[in-house]
Scaffold this active site. Sequence first.
Site, mmCIF file in Angstrom:
data_model
loop_
_atom_site.group_PDB
_atom_site.id
_atom_site.type_symbol
_atom_site.label_atom_id
_atom_site.label_comp_id
_atom_site.label_asym_id
_atom_site.label_seq_id
_atom_site.Cartn_x
_atom_site.Cartn_y
_atom_site.Cartn_z
ATOM 1 N N SER A 61 0.807 -1.234 0.000
ATOM 2 C CA SER A 61 0.000 0.000 0.000
ATOM 3 C C SER A 61 0.835 1.277 0.000
ATOM 4 C CB SER A 61 -0.910 0.020 1.233
ATOM 5 O OG SER A 61 -1.698 -1.124 1.265
ATOM 6 N N CYS A 92 -13.871 -7.087 19.831
ATOM 7 C CA CYS A 92 -15.058 -6.244 19.677
ATOM 8 C C CYS A 92 -16.271 -6.775 20.460
ATOM 9 C CB CYS A 92 -15.419 -6.096 18.201
ATOM 10 S SG CYS A 92 -15.243 -7.610 17.245
ATOM 11 N N SER A 134 -17.949 -6.919 8.978
ATOM 12 C CA SER A 134 -16.833 -5.967 9.061
ATOM 13 C C SER A 134 -15.836 -6.378 10.133
ATOM 14 C CB SER A 134 -17.336 -4.548 9.326
ATOM 15 O OG SER A 134 -18.106 -4.523 10.508
ATOM 16 N N HIS A 152 -22.536 -5.288 15.822
ATOM 17 C CA HIS A 152 -22.722 -6.608 16.419
ATOM 18 C C HIS A 152 -23.899 -6.557 17.407
ATOM 19 C CE1 HIS A 152 -18.972 -7.659 14.672
ATOM 20 N NE2 HIS A 152 -18.240 -7.846 15.741
ATOM 21 N N ASN A 188 -19.100 -2.325 15.895
ATOM 22 C CA ASN A 188 -17.875 -3.078 16.190
ATOM 23 C C ASN A 188 -16.610 -2.378 15.721
ATOM 24 O OD1 ASN A 188 -19.352 -4.038 13.689
ATOM 25 N ND2 ASN A 188 -17.317 -4.829 13.247
HETATM 26 N N1 NAP Z 1 -12.896 -5.225 12.451
HETATM 27 C C1 NAP Z 1 -13.171 -5.293 13.752
HETATM 28 O O1 NAP Z 1 -14.326 -5.164 14.208
HETATM 29 C C2 NAP Z 1 -12.069 -5.535 14.716
HETATM 30 C C3 NAP Z 1 -12.313 -5.276 16.043
HETATM 31 C C4 NAP Z 1 -11.300 -5.475 16.959
HETATM 32 C C5 NAP Z 1 -10.074 -5.922 16.503
HETATM 33 N N2 NAP Z 1 -9.854 -6.194 15.180
HETATM 34 C C6 NAP Z 1 -8.525 -6.675 14.783
HETATM 35 O O2 NAP Z 1 -7.834 -5.658 14.059
HETATM 36 C C7 NAP Z 1 -7.028 -6.244 13.044
HETATM 37 C C8 NAP Z 1 -7.351 -5.626 11.684
HETATM 38 O O3 NAP Z 1 -8.715 -5.750 11.407
HETATM 39 P P1 NAP Z 1 -9.362 -4.999 10.145
HETATM 40 O O4 NAP Z 1 -10.787 -5.334 10.220
HETATM 41 O O5 NAP Z 1 -8.942 -3.587 10.084
HETATM 42 O O6 NAP Z 1 -8.670 -5.802 8.921
HETATM 43 P P2 NAP Z 1 -8.469 -5.318 7.398
HETATM 44 O O7 NAP Z 1 -9.571 -4.443 6.974
HETATM 45 O O8 NAP Z 1 -8.227 -6.581 6.637
HETATM 46 O O9 NAP Z 1 -7.120 -4.461 7.424
HETATM 47 C C9 NAP Z 1 -5.859 -5.025 7.712
HETATM 48 C C10 NAP Z 1 -4.819 -3.914 7.794
HETATM 49 O O10 NAP Z 1 -3.576 -4.495 8.196
HETATM 50 C C11 NAP Z 1 -2.590 -4.148 7.246
HETATM 51 N N3 NAP Z 1 -1.584 -5.201 7.096
HETATM 52 C C12 NAP Z 1 -1.768 -6.483 6.748
HETATM 53 N N4 NAP Z 1 -0.578 -7.119 6.672
HETATM 54 C C13 NAP Z 1 0.366 -6.202 6.974
HETATM 55 C C14 NAP Z 1 1.797 -6.227 7.051
HETATM 56 N N5 NAP Z 1 2.486 -7.352 6.799
HETATM 57 N N6 NAP Z 1 2.448 -5.097 7.386
HETATM 58 C C15 NAP Z 1 1.761 -3.955 7.636
HETATM 59 N N7 NAP Z 1 0.415 -3.855 7.574
HETATM 60 C C16 NAP Z 1 -0.270 -4.974 7.251
HETATM 61 C C17 NAP Z 1 -3.341 -3.962 5.948
HETATM 62 O O11 NAP Z 1 -2.545 -3.196 5.053
HETATM 63 P P3 NAP Z 1 -2.575 -3.442 3.443
HETATM 64 O O12 NAP Z 1 -3.764 -2.669 2.939
HETATM 65 O O13 NAP Z 1 -1.265 -2.866 3.018
HETATM 66 O O14 NAP Z 1 -2.690 -4.918 3.234
HETATM 67 C C18 NAP Z 1 -4.574 -3.227 6.461
HETATM 68 O O15 NAP Z 1 -4.251 -1.875 6.664
HETATM 69 C C19 NAP Z 1 -7.266 -7.751 13.142
HETATM 70 O O16 NAP Z 1 -6.256 -8.321 13.948
HETATM 71 C C20 NAP Z 1 -8.608 -7.854 13.823
HETATM 72 O O17 NAP Z 1 -8.770 -9.043 14.527
HETATM 73 C C21 NAP Z 1 -10.821 -5.980 14.287
#
Ligand code: NAP
Length: 356
Positions: A40, A131, A161, A243, A316
Amino acid sequence: MGFKVAVVGATGNVGREILTTLAERDFPADEVAALASSRSVGREVSFGEDDILTIQNLETFDFHGIDIVLSSPGAKVSAQFAPRAAKAGAVVIDNTSCFRMDPDVPLVVPEVNPKAIADYQKRGIIANPNCSTIQMVVALKPLHDLARIKRVVVATYQSVSGAGRAAMDELFNQTRAIFVNDPVKSEQFTKQIAFNVIPHIDIFMDDGDTKEEWKMAAETRKILDPDIAVSATCVRVPVFIGHGETVNVEFERALSADMARTALRRAPGVSVVDHRADEGYVTPTEAAGEDLVYVSRIRRDPTVPYGLNLWVVADNLRKGAALNAVQIAEMLVAEHLGGKRAPTRSNVEPLRRKAG
Ligand SMILES: NC(=O)c1ccc[n+]([C@@H]2O[C@H](COP(=O)([O-])OP(=O)(O)OC[C@H]3O[C@@H](n4cnc5c(N)ncnc54)[C@H](OP(=O)(O)O)[C@@H]3O)[C@@H](O)[C@H]2O)c1
């Protein structure tokens, strides 16, 4: 001078919401770095209404001089980078599951256990809970204070999401495919999610629970009280954001539905909407974009001596992730980093105005 902040995972669902929340709440940042994977680098993301940030590479980023990191790049990536950022002097507030059960890392929901933040000094890391746990413990805390909770049986109805950007795309694409009679592809979920529900979130554990179910029990005990028993069933539903949870609570002492309603009305971060009539409750779609945890359907469970049933709903991505992390950052700044200001650094972009 404000604080120097880095957002890791800034292109993702949670990272983008963190940037929005920092801007909306006027977080005292004078420099913000947006970091993601090498895929990215160079992409632009919005920071509030007026500013844009260019994505930098997490792998090569130098964290010296950064005060606070808000991160959500997935557990494996956090395991690698967070200790490096903490060693460089930053405090990392991490949204992934990586550090949540580490005894030297506080697991914090500001409305429930704000004092735990002080333990950030042990490893330079604070964990943001899952979440589903966050919204449940915000609703349980005022009830636990009144009548001591013995046991909780919870079923979740979790939006897509919570599984990231690609999972939202999959619900959209499957829904469209079904309407136009195209083949349905499932890559993010184990089964079709459109027009379906899936009782499986995260991996299966040896005892038959999924890891998401285990997280709800273990995290609730770490945040609220180690003596509370929690039995969870976590289900993915075809909703984009928000949620819902049915929460059955058994107490040590009597607590009427009216007393619970009054306590919840006074509790921080909670809104009670409970009219026992059409529209007298909140659904996930209505909670999307909102900061509060909504509690509805508060009623006695007559099958145990002291029991209540609740319906608990929240966004969430906001209270379940970004908002909770930013609230932690606000408390950290107010109570622990007040006097600290980092030296001037050059590898963080000053805020740049959007054109037009
Ligand atoms: N969504 C929720 O409700 C929620 C709530 C609590 C916690 N979480 C946790 O938060 C985390 C992310 O969730 P999300 O929903 O935001 O996922 P997502 O939409 O798939 O986004 C993932 C993010 O991580 C980055 N990433 C992936 N691999 C990487 C690497 N090797 N180096 C640097 N950046 C990297 C991605 O960047 P690129 O675009 O460059 O791939 C993107 O910015 C997960 O661990 C999830 O369990 C999520």
